[in-house]
Design a protein around this motif. Sequence first.
Motif, PDB file in Angstrom:
ATOM      1  N   LEU A  81       0.833  -1.208   0.000  1.00  0.00           N
ATOM      2  CA  LEU A  81       0.000   0.000   0.000  1.00  0.00           C
ATOM      3  C   LEU A  81       0.863   1.253   0.000  1.00  0.00           C
ATOM      4  N   LEU A  82       0.605   2.106  -0.967  1.00  0.00           N
ATOM      5  CA  LEU A  82       1.242   3.417  -1.023  1.00  0.00           C
ATOM      6  C   LEU A  82       0.088   4.402  -0.995  1.00  0.00           C
ATOM      7  N   ARG A  83      -0.028   5.147   0.094  1.00  0.00           N
ATOM      8  CA  ARG A  83      -1.233   5.979   0.209  1.00  0.00           C
ATOM      9  C   ARG A  83      -0.900   7.366   0.734  1.00  0.00           C
ATOM     10  N   SER A  84      -1.789   8.296   0.355  1.00  0.00           N
ATOM     11  CA  SER A  84      -1.585   9.683   0.736  1.00  0.00           C
ATOM     12  C   SER A  84      -2.898  10.271   1.225  1.00  0.00           C
ATOM     13  N   MET A  85      -2.795  11.128   2.223  1.00  0.00           N
ATOM     14  CA  MET A  85      -3.964  11.910   2.626  1.00  0.00           C
ATOM     15  C   MET A  85      -3.520  13.362   2.785  1.00  0.00           C
ATOM     16  N   ALA A  86      -4.249  14.264   2.142  1.00  0.00           N
ATOM     17  CA  ALA A  86      -3.975  15.695   2.310  1.00  0.00           C
ATOM     18  C   ALA A  86      -5.255  16.344   2.812  1.00  0.00           C
ATOM     19  N   ILE A  87      -5.126  17.130   3.857  1.00  0.00           N
ATOM     20  CA  ILE A  87      -6.281  17.825   4.437  1.00  0.00           C
ATOM     21  C   ILE A  87      -6.029  19.326   4.336  1.00  0.00           C
ATOM     22  N   GLU A  88      -7.048  20.055   3.909  1.00  0.00           N
ATOM     23  CA  GLU A  88      -6.872  21.512   3.781  1.00  0.00           C
ATOM     24  C   GLU A  88      -8.142  22.246   4.176  1.00  0.00           C
ATOM     25  N   ASN A  89      -7.976  23.286   4.953  1.00  0.00           N
ATOM     26  CA  ASN A  89      -9.039  24.280   5.093  1.00  0.00           C
ATOM     27  C   ASN A  89      -8.367  25.637   5.254  1.00  0.00           C
ATOM     28  N   GLU A  90      -9.115  26.649   5.710  1.00  0.00           N
ATOM     29  CA  GLU A  90      -8.516  27.986   5.749  1.00  0.00           C
ATOM     30  C   GLU A  90      -7.389  28.099   6.768  1.00  0.00           C
ATOM     31  N   THR A  91      -7.406  27.234   7.772  1.00  0.00           N
ATOM     32  CA  THR A  91      -6.424  27.403   8.839  1.00  0.00           C
ATOM     33  C   THR A  91      -5.415  26.266   8.992  1.00  0.00           C
ATOM     34  N   ILE A  92      -5.737  25.084   8.519  1.00  0.00           N
ATOM     35  CA  ILE A  92      -4.763  23.988   8.668  1.00  0.00           C
ATOM     36  C   ILE A  92      -4.518  23.246   7.350  1.00  0.00           C
ATOM     37  N   GLN A  93      -3.327  22.697   7.262  1.00  0.00           N
ATOM     38  CA  GLN A  93      -2.998  21.773   6.180  1.00  0.00           C
ATOM     39  C   GLN A  93      -2.322  20.563   6.822  1.00  0.00           C
ATOM     40  N   VAL A  94      -2.741  19.387   6.401  1.00  0.00           N
ATOM     41  CA  VAL A  94      -2.148  18.157   6.939  1.00  0.00           C
ATOM     42  C   VAL A  94      -1.720  17.285   5.772  1.00  0.00           C
ATOM     43  N   PHE A  95      -0.592  16.630   5.944  1.00  0.00           N
ATOM     44  CA  PHE A  95      -0.121  15.705   4.914  1.00  0.00           C
ATOM     45  C   PHE A  95       0.330  14.432   5.597  1.00  0.00           C
ATOM     46  N   ASP A  96      -0.167  13.324   5.118  1.00  0.00           N
ATOM     47  CA  ASP A  96       0.204  12.029   5.686  1.00  0.00           C
ATOM     48  C   ASP A  96       0.426  11.079   4.517  1.00  0.00           C
ATOM     49  N   PHE A  97       1.689  10.740   4.280  1.00  0.00           N
ATOM     50  CA  PHE A  97       2.041   9.910   3.119  1.00  0.00           C
ATOM     51  C   PHE A  97       2.815   8.704   3.638  1.00  0.00           C
ATOM     52  N   ALA A  98       2.404   7.498   3.248  1.00  0.00           N
ATOM     53  CA  ALA A  98       3.092   6.312   3.776  1.00  0.00           C
ATOM     54  C   ALA A  98       3.176   5.212   2.736  1.00  0.00           C
ATOM     55  N   GLY A  99       4.198   4.391   2.871  1.00  0.00           N
ATOM     56  CA  GLY A  99       4.369   3.238   1.978  1.00  0.00           C
ATOM     57  C   GLY A  99       4.673   2.001   2.799  1.00  0.00           C
ATOM     58  N   PHE A 100       3.888   0.955   2.567  1.00  0.00           N
ATOM     59  CA  PHE A 100       4.033  -0.313   3.306  1.00  0.00           C
ATOM     60  C   PHE A 100       4.302  -1.435   2.310  1.00  0.00           C
ATOM     61  N   MET A 101       5.328  -2.221   2.584  1.00  0.00           N
ATOM     62  CA  MET A 101       5.656  -3.319   1.687  1.00  0.00           C
ATOM     63  C   MET A 101       4.819  -4.557   1.986  1.00  0.00           C
ATOM     64  N   LYS A 102       4.808  -5.486   1.016  1.00  0.00           N
ATOM     65  CA  LYS A 102       4.248  -6.809   1.312  1.00  0.00           C
ATOM     66  C   LYS A 102       5.199  -7.500   2.287  1.00  0.00           C
ATOM     67  N   PRO A 103       4.691  -8.461   3.085  1.00  0.00           N
ATOM     68  CA  PRO A 103       5.535  -9.037   4.152  1.00  0.00           C
ATOM     69  C   PRO A 103       6.749  -9.832   3.663  1.00  0.00           C
ATOM     70  N   GLU A 104       6.805 -10.136   2.389  1.00  0.00           N
ATOM     71  CA  GLU A 104       7.987 -10.830   1.848  1.00  0.00           C
ATOM     72  C   GLU A 104       9.211  -9.905   1.791  1.00  0.00           C
ATOM     73  N   TYR A 105       9.006  -8.614   2.073  1.00  0.00           N
ATOM     74  CA  TYR A 105      10.108  -7.654   1.974  1.00  0.00           C
ATOM     75  C   TYR A 105      10.301  -6.964   3.317  1.00  0.00           C
ATOM     76  N   ASP A 106      11.562  -6.764   3.691  1.00  0.00           N
ATOM     77  CA  ASP A 106      11.811  -6.155   5.013  1.00  0.00           C
ATOM     78  C   ASP A 106      12.135  -4.658   4.928  1.00  0.00           C
ATOM     79  N   THR A 107      11.908  -4.047   3.772  1.00  0.00           N
ATOM     80  CA  THR A 107      12.139  -2.612   3.582  1.00  0.00           C
ATOM     81  C   THR A 107      11.401  -1.791   4.657  1.00  0.00           C
ATOM     82  N   PRO A 108      12.041  -0.730   5.167  1.00  0.00           N
ATOM     83  CA  PRO A 108      11.340   0.129   6.142  1.00  0.00           C
ATOM     84  C   PRO A 108      10.013   0.679   5.594  1.00  0.00           C
ATOM     85  N   ILE A 109       9.246   1.283   6.494  1.00  0.00           N
ATOM     86  CA  ILE A 109       7.961   1.906   6.138  1.00  0.00           C
ATOM     87  C   ILE A 109       8.228   3.371   5.832  1.00  0.00           C
TER      88      ILE A 109
END
Length: 315
Positions: A81-109
């Motif tokens: 899963l490679l997913r992104s969430m961006a939140i915006e309004n007049e006063t706040i902006q949030v960014f949350d971006f993450a990448g998760f490997m399949k369990p056959e791979y030990d790559t960091p998150i």
Amino acid sequence: MEFGSSFGTCFKAATRSKHQRFSFRVSAVSYKEFAESALQETRKRVVLEPSPLQERYSSMTGLDGKTQLQMLAFKSPKIRLLRSMAIENETIQVFDFAGFMKPEYDTPIFCANVFTSANMNIVVLDLNPLHQLTDQTDYQDKYYKNIMSIYHKYDEIFPWGGKLTGESIKFFSPLVMWTRFSSSQEKHQALFSAFLEYYQAWLEMTIQVKEEMEPSQVRANLEAQHKYLTWRAQKDPGHGLLRKLLGEAKAKALLRDFLFNGVDELDTKTFIDYFPEYETEGGTVSDKRSIIGKSFETRPWDSNGRFIGYESELE
Ligand code: BLA
């Protein structure tokens, strides 16, 4: 691995095109562009397919009728899963971006989180380790030793953000950029550049990594990812804001089904199984954000990435 040159150029181009907007309203940074740039880099190297989650989560409007949430989700043959969430309004902006490997791979998150309000920014940018670094120096050598220069490139402009929830540190690597800063054009541009450099390092790891054939190791990767998802689905600092914006039920669905997808599917272990210190007398999970409390006033790694905090703080 060397990423500097191509990003230098793209950083400058981005600087010019955004100049005018930033000069009028500093907080008008839009993290959607961060996501688009990372995805563009990914597509140069990897075939991305839309994740089935994309059908259920694409955009939402907050209860206030003004806040926009934009979600993107992809997968690839190696990336669960490679997913992104961006939140915006007049006063706040949030960014949350993450990448998760399949369990056959030990790559960091891959983990990029930015919370921007009025004039203040809270940032965590890291390749969160899948395995403990104190007793697995081979994991540290494999993934972090050769890329510490990326962290050092930004350590002056983005110094350690001060005390944080003590539990969080065990999810971070010596590469982590944990910082707080007041908004400025310069800082947001440097953040964009750092984000892409960290992302490019992660992307390269996902391309180089070989499939793990040993079932016990695949199991260890899966458990480690599940423990991480279980922690964040329950205790991430963004929960309060998401509940306020969306209401309890929608916030919970977004957290468990989208942001930390896998928490209810990869394994059946519960939060209390992993973090028994949070169990209340009634057997429920304590509402406390932290049992340890705030700690790590200074960065607990030396410049070579060796942990110099107390090991007991990682248990
Ligand atoms: C604050 N976000 C924080 C803090 C950290 C993080 C360390 C400082 C407060 C603390 O010490 O807990 C981020 N913590 C992380 C990350 C990990 C972790 C990434 O353990 C990974 C393992 N932040 C978001 C999202 C929102 C958000 C999506 O990522 C909102 C929807 C908000 N983060 C947010 C807010 C604060 C914050 C409002 C300040 C409030 C607070 O300190 O609780």
